[in-house]
Design an enzyme around this catalytic site. Structure first.
Site, mmCIF file in Angstrom:
data_model
loop_
_atom_site.group_PDB
_atom_site.id
_atom_site.type_symbol
_atom_site.label_atom_id
_atom_site.label_comp_id
_atom_site.label_asym_id
_atom_site.label_seq_id
_atom_site.Cartn_x
_atom_site.Cartn_y
_atom_site.Cartn_z
ATOM 1 N N ARG A 85 0.840 -1.195 0.000
ATOM 2 C CA ARG A 85 0.000 0.000 0.000
ATOM 3 C C ARG A 85 0.872 1.241 0.000
ATOM 4 N NH1 ARG A 85 -4.856 2.027 2.596
ATOM 5 N NH2 ARG A 85 -5.235 4.031 1.567
ATOM 6 N N ARG A 96 -7.059 -0.778 -3.288
ATOM 7 C CA ARG A 96 -5.859 -0.850 -2.447
ATOM 8 C C ARG A 96 -5.635 -2.288 -1.992
ATOM 9 N NH1 ARG A 96 -9.501 2.551 1.546
ATOM 10 N NH2 ARG A 96 -10.296 2.994 -0.505
ATOM 11 N N ASP A 99 -5.818 -1.708 3.897
ATOM 12 C CA ASP A 99 -6.171 -0.500 4.637
ATOM 13 C C ASP A 99 -6.308 -0.904 6.100
ATOM 14 O OD1 ASP A 99 -6.873 2.138 5.024
ATOM 15 O OD2 ASP A 99 -8.944 1.904 4.376
ATOM 16 N N ASP A 101 -7.247 0.889 9.622
ATOM 17 C CA ASP A 101 -7.738 2.113 10.250
ATOM 18 C C ASP A 101 -7.892 1.917 11.745
ATOM 19 O OD1 ASP A 101 -7.954 3.686 7.932
ATOM 20 O OD2 ASP A 101 -9.905 2.825 7.448
#
Length: 200
Positions: A85, A96, A99, A101
Site C-alpha cells: 500500500r 488498495r 487499509d 484504520d
C-alpha cells in the site's frame, strides 16, 4: 493496556495473495503491535465513493496494546506498506491492497494532524460497523456517546434494505489464521445483514 479496534480492508491482491489472504496475513503481523484478542468474520462489501472497482474484503480486530496512539498508527502504516500500500500514490477511496484504520482506542478522544480517534467516519460506514458490532457491540464511541450497536442501528435504514452491501465471507485461511494466503480453499459468500445481526 488498552484495546484498539482496527478496521481492515482491501480489494487488490498483495504479496500474500488474494484480499482474503492479505487480511489473514496482516492480522498475524498485527501481533507485532500487541495481542490480537478477537477477530470479526470477514465481509465482502460494496465500494464506497468510487463504484468502478472490485468489492472489498473487510474485518475488524481487537488488539490489546501498550503502544501510544501515534506509535500504533505508525505501526499500522508500516504494515500497510509491507503489503504494497502506497497512500501517497493511491486514489482517494480507490483500490488498495490493505487499509488499516484505527477506529477506537480505549475511551480516548484525539484530534491531531493525521490522527483522529474515534475514526471520524465510523458512524457512516456499514462495512466498518457490521464487523465492529460483531466483536464490540457494547463499546462506546467517545465521539457520539453511542454504543457501536446503537450506531449500527441508526445506520441500518440507510442500507436501503439490500443484502449485498455487506456479506459475510467464509474463508478457510481467515478462520485458521493462516499467515500465508496463496490458497484459501472453500471460500464462499453468504448474505449477512439481517435483523438478528443488526439488532444484536
Amino acid at each position: 493496556m488498552r484495546i484498539a479496534y482496527i478496521g481492515m480492508g482491501g480489494n487488490l491482491a498483495s504479496c500474500a495473495g488474494t484480499a482474503e489472504a492479505t487480511l489473514a496475513a496482516a492480522a498475524v503481523r498485527l501481533e507485532g503491535l500487541g495481542r490480537v484478542v478477537r477477530r470479526s468474520s470477514l465481509y465482502s462489501t460494496e465500494p464506497v465513493g468510487l463504484a468502478a472497482q472490485p468489492r472489498f474484503v473487510n474485518a475488524v480486530v481487537a488488539l490489546e496494546t501498550e503502544l501510544e496512539p501515534r506509535e500504533l498508527l505508525e505501526g499500522l502504516l508500516a504494515i500497510e506498506q509491507e503489503f504494497g500500500r502506497d497512500r501517497s500514490a493511491g486514489v482517494v477511496n480507490g483500490p488498495r491492497t490493505l487499509d488499516l484504520d484505527l477506529l477506537l482506542l480505549g475511551d480516548l478522544r484525539i484530534c491531531e494532524d493525521g490522527l483522529e480517534i474515534p475514526h471520524p467516519r465510523l458512524n457512516q460506514r456499514a462495512f466498518v460497523l457490521v464487523p465492529l458490532n460483531e466483536v464490540a457491540p457494547g463499546n462506546l464511541d467517545a465521539g457520539s456517546g453511542k454504543t457501536v450497536s446503537q450506531l449500527l442501528n441508526t445506520l441500518h435504514p440507510n442500507l436501503g434494505g439490500t443484502t449485498d452491501a455487506v456479506v459475510r465471507l467464509e474463508s478457510d485461511c481467515w478462520r485458521t489464521g493462516a499467515d500465508r494466503g496463496d490458497i484459501c480453499p472453500g471460500d464462499s459468500l453468504r448474505p449477512n445483514v439481517d435483523d438478528s445481526d443488526i439488532d444484536g
